[in-house]
Design a protein around this motif. Structure first.
Motif, short mmCIF file in Angstrom:
data_model
loop_
_atom_site.label_atom_id
_atom_site.label_comp_id
_atom_site.label_asym_id
_atom_site.label_seq_id
_atom_site.Cartn_x
_atom_site.Cartn_y
_atom_site.Cartn_z
N ARG A 113 -4.53 35.31 18.45
CA ARG A 113 -4.73 34.20 17.51
C ARG A 113 -3.90 33.00 17.93
NH1 ARG A 113 -4.27 36.73 11.57
NH2 ARG A 113 -5.59 34.99 10.98
N ARG A 114 -4.38 31.82 17.57
CA ARG A 114 -3.64 30.62 17.96
C ARG A 114 -2.30 30.57 17.22
NH1 ARG A 114 -7.85 27.86 14.90
NH2 ARG A 114 -6.99 27.30 12.90
N THR A 115 -1.35 29.92 17.84
CA THR A 115 -0.02 29.81 17.26
C THR A 115 0.25 28.41 16.71
OG1 THR A 115 0.90 29.31 19.44
CG2 THR A 115 0.93 31.62 18.74
N VAL A 116 -0.58 27.44 17.09
CA VAL A 116 -0.42 26.07 16.61
C VAL A 116 -1.08 25.97 15.23
CG1 VAL A 116 -0.91 23.63 17.06
CG2 VAL A 116 -0.46 25.19 18.97
N PRO A 117 -0.35 25.48 14.22
CA PRO A 117 -0.96 25.35 12.89
C PRO A 117 -2.16 24.40 12.94
CG PRO A 117 1.42 24.96 12.80
CD PRO A 117 1.05 25.05 14.24
N ARG A 118 -3.15 24.69 12.13
CA ARG A 118 -4.39 23.90 12.12
C ARG A 118 -4.13 22.41 11.84
NH1 ARG A 118 -9.82 25.60 12.02
NH2 ARG A 118 -11.21 23.94 11.40
N ASP A 119 -3.17 22.11 10.98
CA ASP A 119 -2.90 20.71 10.64
C ASP A 119 -2.28 19.93 11.80
OD1 ASP A 119 -0.41 21.96 10.43
OD2 ASP A 119 0.19 20.84 8.66
N THR A 156 -23.85 22.45 19.73
CA THR A 156 -25.13 22.62 19.05
C THR A 156 -26.16 21.64 19.59
OG1 THR A 156 -26.24 22.68 16.90
CG2 THR A 156 -24.47 21.07 17.15
N PHE A 157 -27.40 22.08 19.61
CA PHE A 157 -28.47 21.17 19.99
C PHE A 157 -29.14 20.60 18.75
CE2 PHE A 157 -30.16 25.51 20.17
CZ PHE A 157 -31.28 25.44 19.36
N LYS A 158 -28.75 21.09 17.58
CA LYS A 158 -29.29 20.56 16.33
C LYS A 158 -28.63 19.23 16.02
CE LYS A 158 -30.13 25.20 14.76
NZ LYS A 158 -29.70 26.31 13.98
N ASP A 159 -29.26 18.43 15.22
CA ASP A 159 -28.71 17.12 14.83
C ASP A 159 -28.42 16.23 16.03
OD1 ASP A 159 -28.76 17.94 12.10
OD2 ASP A 159 -26.80 18.90 12.35
N GLY A 160 -29.27 16.30 17.05
CA GLY A 160 -29.11 15.40 18.19
C GLY A 160 -28.23 15.91 19.30
N GLY A 161 -27.55 17.03 19.14
CA GLY A 161 -26.68 17.60 20.17
C GLY A 161 -25.27 17.07 20.13
N LYS A 162 -24.31 17.99 20.06
CA LYS A 162 -22.90 17.57 20.08
C LYS A 162 -22.01 18.75 20.43
CE LYS A 162 -22.16 18.25 15.14
NZ LYS A 162 -21.85 17.65 13.86
N VAL A 163 -20.84 18.42 20.94
CA VAL A 163 -19.79 19.38 21.23
C VAL A 163 -18.61 18.98 20.36
CG1 VAL A 163 -18.22 20.29 22.98
CG2 VAL A 163 -20.59 19.75 23.58
N THR A 164 -18.08 19.95 19.65
CA THR A 164 -16.92 19.70 18.79
C THR A 164 -15.79 20.60 19.26
OG1 THR A 164 -18.40 19.26 16.93
CG2 THR A 164 -16.09 19.68 16.40
N ALA A 165 -14.59 20.04 19.37
CA ALA A 165 -13.44 20.82 19.80
C ALA A 165 -12.25 20.54 18.90
CB ALA A 165 -13.09 20.49 21.24
N LEU A 166 -11.51 21.58 18.63
CA LEU A 166 -10.25 21.49 17.91
C LEU A 166 -9.17 21.62 18.98
CD1 LEU A 166 -9.44 21.20 14.94
CD2 LEU A 166 -9.29 23.69 14.82
N ILE A 167 -8.42 20.53 19.20
CA ILE A 167 -7.49 20.52 20.34
C ILE A 167 -6.04 20.33 19.91
CG2 ILE A 167 -9.27 19.58 21.88
CD1 ILE A 167 -7.73 16.86 21.71
N ASP A 168 -5.16 20.78 20.78
CA ASP A 168 -3.73 20.51 20.64
C ASP A 168 -3.50 19.21 21.41
OD1 ASP A 168 -0.98 20.31 20.83
OD2 ASP A 168 -0.68 22.40 21.42
N PRO A 169 -3.25 18.08 20.71
CA PRO A 169 -3.11 16.79 21.40
C PRO A 169 -1.94 16.73 22.38
CG PRO A 169 -3.02 16.51 18.99
CD PRO A 169 -3.12 17.96 19.28
N ALA A 170 -1.01 17.67 22.27
CA ALA A 170 0.10 17.71 23.22
C ALA A 170 -0.34 18.26 24.57
CB ALA A 170 1.25 18.55 22.66
N LYS A 171 -1.51 18.93 24.62
CA LYS A 171 -1.96 19.56 25.86
C LYS A 171 -3.23 18.96 26.46
CE LYS A 171 -0.05 24.11 24.87
NZ LYS A 171 -0.37 25.54 24.68
N THR A 172 -4.07 18.35 25.64
CA THR A 172 -5.32 17.81 26.17
C THR A 172 -5.79 16.63 25.32
OG1 THR A 172 -7.48 18.42 27.08
CG2 THR A 172 -6.93 19.33 24.90
N ASP A 173 -6.85 16.00 25.77
CA ASP A 173 -7.39 14.85 25.02
C ASP A 173 -8.89 14.74 25.24
OD1 ASP A 173 -7.75 13.71 27.58
OD2 ASP A 173 -5.89 12.58 27.45
#
Length: 191
Positions: A113-119, A156-173
């Motif tokens: 499980r992830r260790t970074v809090p969701r907020d 998802t390819f629904k609603d026009g297609g999109k990729v959603t990511a929950l990221i740790d801004p300290a590691k990626t952008d």
């Protein structure tokens, strides 16, 4: 004293034979299953939950408890000594990952499980109108999910297609996510 164990229902019957050969009966309960929750990889859309449930049936001695799609977490039950014999507790996630990947031709896996809090995480949504099928979504998901700092991703390819990511801004952008998608052949409209 010689001991023998017999599995009877949910009880283990241990019989000891003393020096005179007289049987001595002792009963002890069978080990109770442990419940564990892992971050699941490959769960890029809600309809993949059914695929995951079916795939888990091919992993011996591990039982489905539930999935939390919002957090990309899978909860299972197992008796460690039976499901992962000889495995230290800190190695169970790795062994379970191997078994699940083998059972699914590497389309699903698990991590601790992830260790970074969701907020502390940031949501990034990238339009990807080229996504028009489940296989395209899997490829886009895999391109993004493997980046260090991506804690969860969907495609998802629904609603026009999109990729959603929950990221740790300290590691990626966002730029790293877009580069990974372009490298996987996903065209991204200019904003």
């Amino acid at each position: 004293m010689v001991r023998a164990a017999y599995l009877i229902g949910t009880l283990v019957l241990t019989v000891g034979f003393g020096p005179a050969g007289a049987a001595q009966n002792k009963t002890q309960p069978a080990p109770k299953p442990e419940r564990a929750t892992f971050r699941v990889l490959g769960l890029f859309s809600p309809d993949r939950e059914t695929d995951l449930r079916e795939a888990l049936k091919a992993v011996p001695d591990v039982t489905w408890v539930g999935v939390n799609f919002a957090d990309a977490e899978l909860t299972v039950e197992f008796v460690p000594a039976k499901a992962f014999p000889g495995t230290k507790p800190e190695q169970i996630a790795e062994r379970f990952d191997q078994k699940l990947r083998d059972a699914t031709q590497h389309t699903f896996g698990v991590k601790p499980r992830r260790t970074v809090p969701r907020d502390k995480l940031k949501e990034v949504v990238i339009p990807a109108p080229i996504l028009d099928c489940k296989a395209c979504c899997l490829a886009a998901y895999e391109a993004v999910a493997k980046i260090d700092g991506v804690e969860q991703a969907t495609a998802t390819f629904k609603d026009g297609g999109k990729v959603t990511a929950l990221i740790d801004p300290a590691k990626t952008d966002r730029a790293k996510l877009e580069d990974a998608l372009r490298n996987a052949g996903v065209s991204i409209p200019k904003m």
